[in-house]
Scaffold this motif. Structure first.
Motif, PDB file in Angstrom:
ATOM      1  N   UNK A  63       0.869  -1.179   0.000  1.00  0.00           N
ATOM      2  CA  UNK A  63       0.000   0.000   0.000  1.00  0.00           C
ATOM      3  C   UNK A  63       0.902   1.223   0.000  1.00  0.00           C
ATOM      4  N   UNK A  64       0.895   1.965  -1.088  1.00  0.00           N
ATOM      5  CA  UNK A  64       1.699   3.178  -1.149  1.00  0.00           C
ATOM      6  C   UNK A  64       0.824   4.403  -0.987  1.00  0.00           C
ATOM      7  N   UNK A  65       1.163   5.219   0.009  1.00  0.00           N
ATOM      8  CA  UNK A  65       0.478   6.499   0.183  1.00  0.00           C
ATOM      9  C   UNK A  65       1.501   7.593  -0.066  1.00  0.00           C
ATOM     10  N   UNK A  66       1.218   8.488  -0.991  1.00  0.00           N
ATOM     11  CA  UNK A  66       2.150   9.568  -1.334  1.00  0.00           C
ATOM     12  C   UNK A  66       3.547   9.005  -1.573  1.00  0.00           C
ATOM     13  N   UNK A  67       3.601   7.838  -2.190  1.00  0.00           N
ATOM     14  CA  UNK A  67       4.881   7.256  -2.562  1.00  0.00           C
ATOM     15  C   UNK A  67       5.540   6.390  -1.504  1.00  0.00           C
ATOM     16  N   UNK A  68       4.964   6.352  -0.286  1.00  0.00           N
ATOM     17  CA  UNK A  68       5.602   5.558   0.767  1.00  0.00           C
ATOM     18  C   UNK A  68       4.815   4.279   1.028  1.00  0.00           C
ATOM     19  N   UNK A  69       5.534   3.148   1.043  1.00  0.00           N
ATOM     20  CA  UNK A  69       4.878   1.865   1.289  1.00  0.00           C
ATOM     21  C   UNK A  69       4.636   1.707   2.790  1.00  0.00           C
ATOM     22  N   UNK A  70       3.387   1.829   3.211  1.00  0.00           N
ATOM     23  CA  UNK A  70       3.117   1.797   4.660  1.00  0.00           C
ATOM     24  C   UNK A  70       3.169   0.388   5.228  1.00  0.00           C
ATOM     25  N   UNK A  71       3.236  -0.623   4.362  1.00  0.00           N
ATOM     26  CA  UNK A  71       3.369  -1.979   4.905  1.00  0.00           C
ATOM     27  C   UNK A  71       4.821  -2.266   5.279  1.00  0.00           C
ATOM     28  N   UNK A  72       5.730  -1.398   4.850  1.00  0.00           N
ATOM     29  CA  UNK A  72       7.150  -1.648   5.126  1.00  0.00           C
ATOM     30  C   UNK A  72       7.812  -0.462   5.810  1.00  0.00           C
TER      31      UNK A  72
END
Ligand SMILES: Nc1ncnc2c1ncn2[C@@H]1O[C@H](COP(=O)(O)OP(=O)(O)O)[C@@H](O)[C@H]1O
Ligand SMILES: [Mg+2]
Lengths: 263, 270
Positions: A63-72
């Protein structure tokens, strides 16, 4: 990878216990668009939203929000990202021990070094945006359902987030109040260029506010497209949903027998 | 299911095993919660995420001040009860004047901390579970998390601070109330003056006796906070769930307090 999407979900799979709730969900939301996630009750909308908000960890997928993968991401990274996210929960989720104004000021108090007076001015401004000017000193219990949702919205936008999420914004509201809230959502996109994700099962509201719609059914994405594409879709389940036809369960005789005998 | 074909013993063993694992898990959770709460108390300020002292003070008022009348009444009654029992028992040996020693030690080591712990568990432990449980049901906890506000720092740390401060203070208050109860009864029954009672009590007691009671009360405070908060966070299933968790929090907290008290008394009197 970072192709400029505001939200990018890839092959998301989630379980409650051993039950699979979301099955390889893909979703892409462009900056500045209103994406409506639509589906019947129990289709997994809220579960998808909870994952987008980083409240639950998926089994697999990203799941990328604003380019950041929040699962990692690390807790600190997620913390920083959350200043760019606002959420309006289904029941408002205002802290009942505080006044409306204190609720709206809370993110400012926790995340900024603004002085008290500035925070109060910002809070008042946001309350004006949602047409709640003058109601700041009330407690959430003193507000009507529609006012609670608008107050929750004021709190959600107080940090001027880039991403804004709504869970069932019109649920439990009378049609006029619900329509007001829809107008407000569109206004926020237009005036503040927010990227907005709305989870709803209300068709009228969905068709009114959506730039694009994703239809979720039993944890799978049936279709993602513009309002017209969804309306004219030839997929049977989509038409069933649009015409509010109950789902016709295909029954497997063996399975049915096993359920009856409890074996 | 395969399990229905297993012998009854295997099934009940499996159940005991699962219960044990669940208990271990629960204690692991308590430990993690304490560690995280202290983490925020100590390191929160330097990360610009301090624990709210105003919330801690508010909790202290709620836990300590508002409960004082009932603590006084019950502690006083316990003091009277100890005096009645003591005089009755010691009379058989013609040693009723020794009752003051008995009261002093029982109160400071046992009854003061115990009655305080049980009362605060009943008043504040349940309120805590209900408050946090309602926040879970209303998605307020989710809202805190998505606002980047850590719920442990925001809700648990203040409670822990308040318990650590207030339970020992209320215990001291309870000690005095119970001693007063004993004094009043001894005065009526034995004609012992208050000054003499006070002199005898303080003469017998050592600081250790009082500290032993206070050390217990600190542990009781931690138990009440952890059990209340944990049961609050574990709420599911709406208002009914809140009710269940609230009851569970009180019963568990009081059970753990009594068990901890027993362990304490055992190890401290060896
Ligand atoms: N906490 C939970 N534990 C177990 N199952 C859950 C939980 N929350 C939701 N579910 C199940 O997941 C499925 C999807 O639920 P949800 O995401 O709430 O759907 P929707 O919001 O579309 O109505 C449902 O079948 C529901 O029973
Ligand atoms: Mg839902």
């Amino acid at each position: 990878m970072s192709s400029g999407a505001a939200i990018e979900v890839d092959e998301l799979v989630t379980h409650y216990g051993s039950r699979r709730i979301l099955d390889r969900v893909d979703l892409r939301v462009e900056p500045g668009e209103i994406m409506v996630i639509m589906g019947g009750s129990g289709s997994g909308k809220s579960t998808l939203l909870r994952h987008l908000l980083g409240l639950q960890r998926p089994t697999s997928g990203s799941i990328r929000l604003l380019g950041m993968d929040i699962t990692a991401s690390s807790p600190a990274e997620l913390q920083a990202l959350r200043r760019n996210m606002g959420v309006s929960f289904q029941g408002g989720a205002l802290l009942s021990s505080m006044t409306v104004a204190e609720n709206v000021m809370l993110p400012l108090r926790e995340h900024t070094a603004l002085d008290e007076q500035t925070m109060q001015i910002v809070a008042r401004m946001k309350l004006e945006v949602v047409n709640l000017g003058g109601f700041g000193e009330l407690k959430p219990a003193q507000l009507s359902g529609g006012m609670i949702k608008r107050a929750a919205l004021a709190r959600a936008i107080v940090m001027d987030p880039k991403l804004l999420f709504f869970d069932e914004p019109s649920a439990g509201l009378d049609p006029v109040v619900a329509a007001d809230l829809d107008e407000l959502i569109i206004k926020l996109r237009d005036t503040m260029q927010m990227t907005i994700v709305v989870v709803t099962h209300e068709l009228d509201s969905a068709f009114k506010i959506a730039d694009r719609i994703t239809v979720l059914d039993h944890g799978r994405i049936l279709l993602t497209g513009s309002v017209d594409e969804v309306r004219s879709s030839r997929i049977q389940r989509v038409q069933d949903l649009l015409n509010r036809r109950p789902r016709e369960e295909e029954i497997d005789p063996d399975d049915y027998l096993r359920r009856l005998t409890g074996g | 299911m395969a399990e229905t074909r297993q012998p009854a013993l295997a099934i009940s063993l499996a159940r005991v095993g699962r219960g044990f694992v669940a208990l271990l898990e629960e204690f692991g959770y308590y430990l993690a919660l304490v560690v995280e709460s202290f983490f925020w108390i100590v390191l929160g300020p330097s990360r610009r995420q301090p624990v709210r002292l105003s919330a801690a003070v508010q909790q202290m008022v709620e836990i300590g001040i508002n409960g004082l009348p009932i603590v006084f009444v019950l502690s006083f009654a316990i003091g009277v009860m100890l005096a009645i029992q003591g005089i009755h028992t010691l009379k058989q040996f013609g040693a009723e004047t020794q009752v003051v020693l008995g009261i002093a030690l029982s109160v400071t080591r046992e009854f003061g901390p115990l009655i305080t712990g049980i009362l605060i568990a009943g008043r504040s432990g349940s309120a805590l579970a209900a408050r946090i449980g309602t926040m879970v049901v209303n998605q307020e906890i989710d809202a805190l998390r998505v606002m980047g506000i850590n719920p442990v720092r925001y809700l648990v740390s203040p409670v822990l601070i308040a318990m650590l401060v207030m339970v020992p203070l209320v215990t001291l208050f309870s000690d005095f109330a119970a001693l007063l109860g004993g004094a009043v009864f001894c005065n009526i029954e034995l004609g012992l003056s208050y000054a003499a009672y006070w002199d005898q009590s303080t003469g017998f007691m050592t600081t250790d006796d009082v500290l032993q009671g206070l050390a217990k009360s600190v542990v009781f405070g931690v138990i009440i906070a952890l059990v209340g908060v944990t049961n609050g966070f574990a709420v599911s299933g709406g208002a009914e769930g809140v009710g269940k968790s609230t009851t569970r929090a009180v019963v568990l907290a009081i059970s753990y307090i009594v068990l901890a008290d027993m362990a304490f008394t055992y190890f401290l009197n060896r």
